[in-house]
Design a protein around this motif. Structure first.
Motif, mmCIF file in Angstrom:
data_model
loop_
_atom_site.group_PDB
_atom_site.id
_atom_site.type_symbol
_atom_site.label_atom_id
_atom_site.label_comp_id
_atom_site.label_asym_id
_atom_site.label_seq_id
_atom_site.Cartn_x
_atom_site.Cartn_y
_atom_site.Cartn_z
ATOM 1 N N ALA A 106 0.824 -1.211 0.000
ATOM 2 C CA ALA A 106 0.000 0.000 0.000
ATOM 3 C C ALA A 106 0.859 1.262 0.000
ATOM 4 O O ALA A 106 0.531 2.249 -0.677
ATOM 5 N N ILE A 107 1.964 1.237 0.737
ATOM 6 C CA ILE A 107 2.834 2.417 0.796
ATOM 7 C C ILE A 107 3.437 2.712 -0.564
ATOM 8 O O ILE A 107 3.490 3.869 -1.009
ATOM 9 N N MET A 108 3.884 1.659 -1.281
ATOM 10 C CA MET A 108 4.489 1.898 -2.592
ATOM 11 C C MET A 108 3.461 2.352 -3.624
ATOM 12 O O MET A 108 3.777 3.137 -4.516
ATOM 13 N N ARG A 109 2.240 1.864 -3.506
ATOM 14 C CA ARG A 109 1.194 2.357 -4.406
ATOM 15 C C ARG A 109 0.951 3.843 -4.147
ATOM 16 O O ARG A 109 0.775 4.633 -5.078
ATOM 17 N N GLU A 110 0.934 4.199 -2.877
ATOM 18 C CA GLU A 110 0.734 5.608 -2.521
ATOM 19 C C GLU A 110 1.934 6.452 -2.951
ATOM 20 O O GLU A 110 1.779 7.616 -3.355
ATOM 21 N N HIS A 111 3.117 5.861 -2.892
ATOM 22 C CA HIS A 111 4.340 6.570 -3.286
ATOM 23 C C HIS A 111 4.254 7.031 -4.740
ATOM 24 O O HIS A 111 4.694 8.137 -5.072
ATOM 25 N N SER A 112 3.664 6.218 -5.583
ATOM 26 C CA SER A 112 3.539 6.604 -6.995
ATOM 27 C C SER A 112 2.572 7.758 -7.183
ATOM 28 O O SER A 112 2.625 8.465 -8.206
ATOM 29 N N ARG A 113 1.698 7.987 -6.207
ATOM 30 C CA ARG A 113 0.758 9.100 -6.316
ATOM 31 C C ARG A 113 1.484 10.443 -6.311
ATOM 32 O O ARG A 113 1.000 11.422 -6.880
ATOM 33 N N LEU A 114 2.644 10.504 -5.642
ATOM 34 C CA LEU A 114 3.416 11.737 -5.662
ATOM 35 C C LEU A 114 3.871 12.062 -7.087
ATOM 36 O O LEU A 114 3.854 13.225 -7.508
ATOM 37 N N ALA A 115 4.284 11.022 -7.820
ATOM 38 C CA ALA A 115 4.693 11.244 -9.205
ATOM 39 C C ALA A 115 3.516 11.715 -10.045
ATOM 40 O O ALA A 115 3.671 12.548 -10.946
ATOM 41 N N GLN A 116 2.318 11.184 -9.770
ATOM 42 C CA GLN A 116 1.123 11.635 -10.493
ATOM 43 C C GLN A 116 0.881 13.120 -10.234
ATOM 44 O O GLN A 116 0.544 13.886 -11.155
ATOM 45 N N ARG A 117 1.057 13.524 -8.996
ATOM 46 C CA ARG A 117 0.873 14.942 -8.651
ATOM 47 C C ARG A 117 1.914 15.806 -9.368
ATOM 48 O O ARG A 117 1.588 16.881 -9.905
ATOM 49 N N ASN A 118 3.160 15.325 -9.388
ATOM 50 C CA ASN A 118 4.215 16.075 -10.059
ATOM 51 C C ASN A 118 3.933 16.211 -11.551
ATOM 52 O O ASN A 118 4.232 17.242 -12.164
ATOM 53 N N LEU A 119 3.386 15.151 -12.139
ATOM 54 C CA LEU A 119 3.010 15.186 -13.557
ATOM 55 C C LEU A 119 1.999 16.294 -13.807
ATOM 56 O O LEU A 119 2.160 17.108 -14.726
ATOM 57 N N ARG A 120 0.936 16.329 -13.003
ATOM 58 C CA ARG A 120 -0.103 17.340 -13.194
ATOM 59 C C ARG A 120 0.464 18.748 -13.054
ATOM 60 O O ARG A 120 0.144 19.641 -13.843
ATOM 61 N N GLU A 121 1.325 18.947 -12.049
ATOM 62 C CA GLU A 121 1.891 20.273 -11.822
ATOM 63 C C GLU A 121 2.849 20.672 -12.945
ATOM 64 O O GLU A 121 2.878 21.833 -13.369
ATOM 65 N N ALA A 122 3.632 19.695 -13.442
ATOM 66 C CA ALA A 122 4.584 19.997 -14.513
ATOM 67 C C ALA A 122 3.861 20.405 -15.790
ATOM 68 O O ALA A 122 4.242 21.371 -16.460
ATOM 69 N N VAL A 123 2.796 19.676 -16.134
ATOM 70 C CA VAL A 123 2.061 19.952 -17.370
ATOM 71 C C VAL A 123 1.362 21.296 -17.298
ATOM 72 O O VAL A 123 1.273 22.017 -18.301
ATOM 73 N N ARG A 124 0.882 21.664 -16.123
ATOM 74 C CA ARG A 124 0.101 22.884 -15.983
ATOM 75 C C ARG A 124 0.924 24.104 -15.578
ATOM 76 O O ARG A 124 0.401 25.211 -15.498
ATOM 77 N N SER A 125 2.221 23.897 -15.329
ATOM 78 C CA SER A 125 3.066 25.005 -14.903
ATOM 79 C C SER A 125 3.245 26.030 -16.023
ATOM 80 O O SER A 125 3.413 25.666 -17.185
ATOM 81 N N PRO A 126 3.239 27.322 -15.697
ATOM 82 C CA PRO A 126 3.507 28.357 -16.712
ATOM 83 C C PRO A 126 4.899 28.211 -17.325
ATOM 84 O O PRO A 126 5.146 28.691 -18.423
ATOM 85 N N ASP A 127 5.812 27.539 -16.597
ATOM 86 C CA ASP A 127 7.178 27.364 -17.079
ATOM 87 C C ASP A 127 7.385 26.017 -17.753
ATOM 88 O O ASP A 127 8.519 25.617 -18.003
ATOM 89 N N SER A 128 6.302 25.305 -18.064
ATOM 90 C CA SER A 128 6.444 23.948 -18.608
ATOM 91 C C SER A 128 7.236 23.923 -19.910
ATOM 92 O O SER A 128 7.941 22.958 -20.195
ATOM 93 N N GLY A 129 7.143 24.987 -20.709
ATOM 94 C CA GLY A 129 7.876 25.022 -21.973
ATOM 95 C C GLY A 129 9.376 25.020 -21.804
ATOM 96 O O GLY A 129 10.113 24.669 -22.726
ATOM 97 N N ARG A 130 9.841 25.414 -20.608
ATOM 98 C CA ARG A 130 11.286 25.441 -20.360
ATOM 99 C C ARG A 130 11.766 24.198 -19.633
ATOM 100 O O ARG A 130 12.946 24.059 -19.354
ATOM 101 N N MET A 131 10.849 23.285 -19.312
ATOM 102 C CA MET A 131 11.228 22.066 -18.593
ATOM 103 C C MET A 131 11.581 20.968 -19.591
ATOM 104 O O MET A 131 10.801 20.680 -20.491
ATOM 105 N N PRO A 132 12.772 20.362 -19.441
ATOM 106 C CA PRO A 132 13.186 19.324 -20.389
ATOM 107 C C PRO A 132 12.166 18.207 -20.519
ATOM 108 O O PRO A 132 11.765 17.599 -19.532
ATOM 109 N N GLY A 133 11.735 17.947 -21.729
ATOM 110 C CA GLY A 133 10.876 16.810 -21.989
ATOM 111 C C GLY A 133 9.393 17.059 -21.853
ATOM 112 O O GLY A 133 8.592 16.355 -22.465
ATOM 113 N N VAL A 134 8.979 18.063 -21.094
ATOM 114 C CA VAL A 134 7.548 18.265 -20.856
ATOM 115 C C VAL A 134 6.830 18.665 -22.133
ATOM 116 O O VAL A 134 5.648 18.375 -22.319
ATOM 117 N N ARG A 135 7.545 19.289 -23.055
ATOM 118 C CA ARG A 135 6.925 19.708 -24.309
ATOM 119 C C ARG A 135 6.485 18.489 -25.151
ATOM 120 O O ARG A 135 5.761 18.646 -26.113
#
Length: 250
Positions: A217-246
């Motif tokens: 259960a802990i490791m499943r929850e651990h992956s949720r942090l990456a999901q959150r980071n994904l959402r924030e990276a895609v929606r960030s105003p600076d996403s165009g300057r982040m390697p790979g997000v484009r």
């Protein structure tokens, strides 16, 4: 940040192909080869100054890595990924790592491996003890985080699980540190890594206590942090300057 899988370099004759692969990957993630663009092989040959044979080998490897796709008319194009594609890849990693954690807890782990994992977490604690993290600290965290996840995979004692995890993290952006460096742009960066570190310690404790369901259960929850980071990276105003997000379609 997209963290690439390791490159095999056992064949000394492949050194030019490896160098070409590294440079091409860099060009893709930096946007020099735009998402959806067809790769002009001759132009790459001229730009990198190597022959067509290592360029073709590099293109094949990048297709296996998932950054390129073969085109019906021949040749390769730069892949793009929907946000759902990346989310599913992260979910898959969480599922497989959860299974690995449960098996490690149920089967038991040898003391030297546990000791090495604890030492790795202590080094991460040192990195996170700084009040603010610079780029070097984030890169240090990425290195140690990857080491812990590799050790964690070893704990399962299953070549099958190891092979499947290696396959999963080859999916673009699915690696344990796939979005970590992007957090450097966030005011909550250090706090999020501290949460992740607490989960590292919790899963190691569950494994040592032979609590399989809790470890999973802990490791499943651990992956949720990456999901959150994904959402924030895609929606960030600076996403165009982040390697790979484009490469990620919203």
């Amino acid at each position: 940040m997209y963290t690439a899988p390791p490159i095999e370099t056992t064949d000394p004759t492949s050194s030019q192909a490896v160098k070409a692969q590294l440079r091409l990957r860099e060009m893709i993630l930096a946007g020099e080869l735009p998402a959806g663009a067809r790769i002009a092989e001759l132009a790459i040959v001229e730009k990198l100054g190597v022959s067509r044979t290592p360029i073709r080998a590099a293109l094949m490897r990048l297709e296996q890595e998932g950054l390129l796709e073969g085109l019906p008319s021949g040749g390769y194009g730069v892949r793009t990924f929907s946000e759902r594609d990346v989310s599913d890849a992260i979910e898959m990693r969480g599922t497989v790592e959860g299974l690995a954690a449960r098996l490690a807890a149920e089967r038991g782990v040898e003391a030297p491996v546990l000791q090495e994992a604890r030492a790795c977490l202590e080094q991460i604690d040192i990195v996170l003890s700084q009040p603010a993290l610079d780029d070097d600290a984030f890169l240090r965290y990425v290195t140690l985080n990857q080491k812990f996840h590799n050790l964690f995979c070893e704990m399962a004692g299953s070549p099958v699980i190891t092979r499947e995890l290696e396959r999963v993290v080859r999916l673009p952006f699915a690696s344990p540190s796939g979005f970590v460096v992007m957090q450097a742009n966030s005011p909550q960066a250090r706090d999020m890594l501290i949460v992740a570190q607490d989960q590292h310690r919790q899963v190691l404790d569950a494994i040592e206590r032979r609590e399989g369901a809790r470890a999973e259960a802990i490791m499943r929850e651990h992956s949720r942090l990456a999901q959150r980071n994904l959402r924030e990276a895609v929606r960030s105003p600076d996403s165009g300057r982040m390697p790979g997000v484009r490469l990620i379609r919203g």
